[in-house]
Design a protein around this motif. Structure first.
Motif, PDB file in Angstrom:
ATOM      1  N   GLU A 259      -8.247   2.081  -7.093  1.00 51.43           N
ATOM      2  CA  GLU A 259      -9.683   2.387  -6.996  1.00 51.43           C
ATOM      3  C   GLU A 259      -9.914   3.575  -6.056  1.00 51.43           C
ATOM      4  OE1 GLU A 259     -13.885   1.280  -7.802  1.00 51.43           O
ATOM      5  OE2 GLU A 259     -11.982   0.726  -8.738  1.00 51.43           O
ATOM      6  N   GLU A 260      -9.211   3.563  -4.937  1.00 50.65           N
ATOM      7  CA  GLU A 260      -9.375   4.643  -3.952  1.00 50.65           C
ATOM      8  C   GLU A 260      -8.895   5.983  -4.486  1.00 50.65           C
ATOM      9  OE1 GLU A 260      -7.102   3.223  -0.680  1.00 50.65           O
ATOM     10  OE2 GLU A 260      -8.398   1.477  -0.326  1.00 50.65           O
TER      11      GLU A 260
ATOM     12  N   GLN B 244      -9.595  -1.673 -12.294  1.00 49.42           N
ATOM     13  CA  GLN B 244      -8.967  -2.768 -13.027  1.00 49.42           C
ATOM     14  C   GLN B 244      -9.295  -2.694 -14.513  1.00 49.42           C
ATOM     15  OE1 GLN B 244      -8.805  -7.019 -11.592  1.00 49.42           O
ATOM     16  NE2 GLN B 244      -9.996  -7.371 -13.466  1.00 49.42           N
TER      17      GLN B 244
ATOM     18  N   GLN C 105      -6.839  -2.073  -5.167  1.00 50.98           N
ATOM     19  CA  GLN C 105      -7.588  -1.316  -4.169  1.00 50.98           C
ATOM     20  C   GLN C 105      -7.121   0.138  -4.099  1.00 50.98           C
ATOM     21  OE1 GLN C 105      -6.583  -4.095  -0.989  1.00 50.98           O
ATOM     22  NE2 GLN C 105      -8.749  -4.595  -0.720  1.00 50.98           N
TER      23      GLN C 105
ATOM     24  N   MET D 293      -9.188  -9.596 -10.205  1.00 50.91           N
ATOM     25  CA  MET D 293      -9.400  -8.888  -8.946  1.00 50.91           C
ATOM     26  C   MET D 293     -10.384  -7.736  -9.092  1.00 50.91           C
ATOM     27  SD  MET D 293      -5.444  -8.871  -7.543  1.00 50.91           S
ATOM     28  CE  MET D 293      -4.427 -10.355  -7.604  1.00 50.91           C
TER      29      MET D 293
ATOM     30  N   SER E 269      -1.382 -10.114  -3.545  1.00 51.68           N
ATOM     31  CA  SER E 269      -2.535  -9.440  -2.960  1.00 51.68           C
ATOM     32  C   SER E 269      -3.191  -8.491  -3.965  1.00 51.68           C
ATOM     33  CB  SER E 269      -2.105  -8.644  -1.723  1.00 51.68           C
ATOM     34  OG  SER E 269      -1.657  -7.352  -2.093  1.00 51.68           O
ATOM     35  N   PRO E 270      -4.430  -8.053  -3.672  1.00 52.69           N
ATOM     36  CA  PRO E 270      -5.131  -7.106  -4.542  1.00 52.69           C
ATOM     37  C   PRO E 270      -4.879  -5.646  -4.175  1.00 52.69           C
ATOM     38  CG  PRO E 270      -6.646  -7.890  -2.883  1.00 52.69           C
ATOM     39  CD  PRO E 270      -5.338  -8.591  -2.616  1.00 52.69           C
TER      40      PRO E 270
ATOM     41  N   ARG F 138       0.839  -1.212   0.000  1.00 56.32           N
ATOM     42  CA  ARG F 138       0.000   0.000   0.000  1.00 56.32           C
ATOM     43  C   ARG F 138       0.870   1.257   0.000  1.00 56.32           C
ATOM     44  NH1 ARG F 138      -4.998   1.968   0.787  1.00 56.32           N
ATOM     45  NH2 ARG F 138      -5.853  -0.147   0.703  1.00 56.32           N
TER      46      ARG F 138
ATOM     47  N   LYS G 194     -13.377  -7.331  -8.348  1.00 55.29           N
ATOM     48  CA  LYS G 194     -14.261  -7.013  -7.222  1.00 55.29           C
ATOM     49  C   LYS G 194     -13.606  -6.049  -6.233  1.00 55.29           C
ATOM     50  CE  LYS G 194     -13.069 -11.125  -4.475  1.00 55.29           C
ATOM     51  NZ  LYS G 194     -13.631 -12.363  -3.883  1.00 55.29           N
ATOM     52  N   TYR G 195     -12.279  -5.946  -6.272  1.00 54.09           N
ATOM     53  CA  TYR G 195     -11.571  -5.017  -5.397  1.00 54.09           C
ATOM     54  C   TYR G 195     -11.424  -3.630  -6.032  1.00 54.09           C
ATOM     55  CZ  TYR G 195     -10.287  -9.043  -2.561  1.00 54.09           C
ATOM     56  OH  TYR G 195     -10.312 -10.156  -1.758  1.00 54.09           O
ATOM     57  N   GLY G 196     -11.693  -3.539  -7.313  1.00 57.06           N
ATOM     58  CA  GLY G 196     -11.569  -2.254  -8.000  1.00 57.06           C
ATOM     59  C   GLY G 196     -12.286  -2.305  -9.334  1.00 57.06           C
TER      60      GLY G 196
END
Length: 361
Positions: free
Chosen positions: A229-230, A250, A226, A242, A221-222, A201, A244-246
């Protein structure tokens, strides 16, 4: 008809039906297959993809196989576990991480009737083989999407460890990106780990703050998805889809699908045709494939990716075909020449457009 005569006819008919069934189907028990994982099965990432393939193996071969999973760290514990499995009748053992290689080699020498397979390793013997994926092919495809969609022309790359697979992937990503955007650059951060969400991160955030607007990661990891997306940025996914995490972030997911390799290899063991060797599978075997493309990706970019994927499958596209210069301008691959597999395994330089260096240890 007398009862004794009726019983004789029924018995004779049953015997005839049994004799019509191949002896192999009557006598051969299910092949016991064990999978060694060094981490839990998450919902995405390296172990997840191997376990999905294990389940696909069960579905494909049905009663011919019986699989089990053992989570054990690499090292002395794994040696003990593999020995116990072989002693207990397991006839095929897959160990999905490089770190299992040396313990596996010791146990394989003690159990010649069991087949051992190590992912990403290089040691082989009469009853031990290795298998790996042409990871760089997926990163070449991801590079095309990143190069065509980046507005700043700067892409951030979270690298794990400076092993051949990762060096190949970073280079292939840059080559794919610069094939469609010759001025684009890759900023690379080495984390020296395969999984550390906290540090991932921090690195992803720093790369975006430093001008990157697309992220790529070879870790399990995703987090890069993430963070993108943020922050309203984009990312390309590797290993697992992945989205669903972004869902907005993505752009593409190129995945590792080990099932074609596991099914084919296990069939050979069952049939008695297995031979030791080193298999390096990629798009042509269905092990590397595009899983999804975001609807926001322009149609012309989707066409480029589809063409490149088809060419990888056919073998007409080899990402490491010259001319290729390194980041210092030195020609490393002459025009029209493709690096051999042996040369790819010894790759120790970074191509033009990559900012950063390969750690010395």
């Amino acid at each position: 008809m007398k009862p004794s005569r009726r019983i004789f006819l029924i018995s004779a008919t049953a015997a005839a039906l049994i004799s019509a069934v191949p002896l192999q189907a009557q006598d051969k028990p299910a092949l016991e297959v064990a999978f060694l994982y060094d981490n839990p099965v998450g919902d995405v990432g390296w172990v997840r993809q191997h376990d999905d393939a294990r389940l696909a193996l069960e579905e494909a071969l049905g009663a011919e196989v019986k699989t089990k999973v053992v989570q054990v760290p690499t090292g002395a514990d794994s040696e003990r576990v593999m020995r116990q499995l072989a002693q207990g009748g397991t006839k095929l053992i897959y160990a999905v991480s490089f770190g299992y290689m040396n313990p596996m080699a010791k146990v394989a020498a003690q159990f010649p009737d069991t087949v051992f397979m190590n992912a990403q390793g290089f040691k082989t013997s009469k009853n031990m083989g290795v298998y790996s994926a042409r990871v760089y092919e997926g990163f070449y495809l991801n590079g095309i999407v990143a190069g065509k969609t980046s507005k700043t022309g700067t892409v951030g790359f979270l690298a794990s460890m400076p092993v051949p697979e990762v060096v190949q992937s970073v280079n292939a990503f840059a080559l794919g990106m610069r094939s469609v955007n010759p001025d684009a650059v890759v900023k690379i951060v080495w984390l020296n780990t395969w999984y550390d969400p906290g540090r991932e991160r921090e690195a992803a955030t720093a790369l975006l703050s430093g001008g990157a607007d697309v992220l790529s990661s070879i870790l399990s990891s995703p987090v890069s998805i993430q963070v993108a997306e943020e922050k309203g940025a984009h990312a390309v996914a590797w290993q697992s889809d992945m989205a669903k995490y972004g869902p907005k972030a993505q752009l593409i997911a190129t995945v590792l699908d080990w099932s074609p390799l596991y099914v084919a290899n296990t069939k050979r063991v069952i049939e008695g045709t297995w031979e030791s060797g080193s298999e390096w599978a990629g798009a042509s075997q269905g092990v590397i494939r595009v899983s999804s493309l975001n609807e926001a990706v322009p149609a012309d970019v989707k066409e480029l990716v589809a063409k490149a994927e088809a060419d990888l499958k056919s073998g007409s596209l080899k990402p490491f075909t010259g001319p290729i210069a390194d980041q210092h301008g030195k020609e490393r691959v002459a025009a029209g020449v493709s690096l051999s597999d042996d040369e790819l395994m010894r790759l120790d330089w970074l191509s033009a457009g990559i900012q950063g260096s390969i750690p010395s240890n």
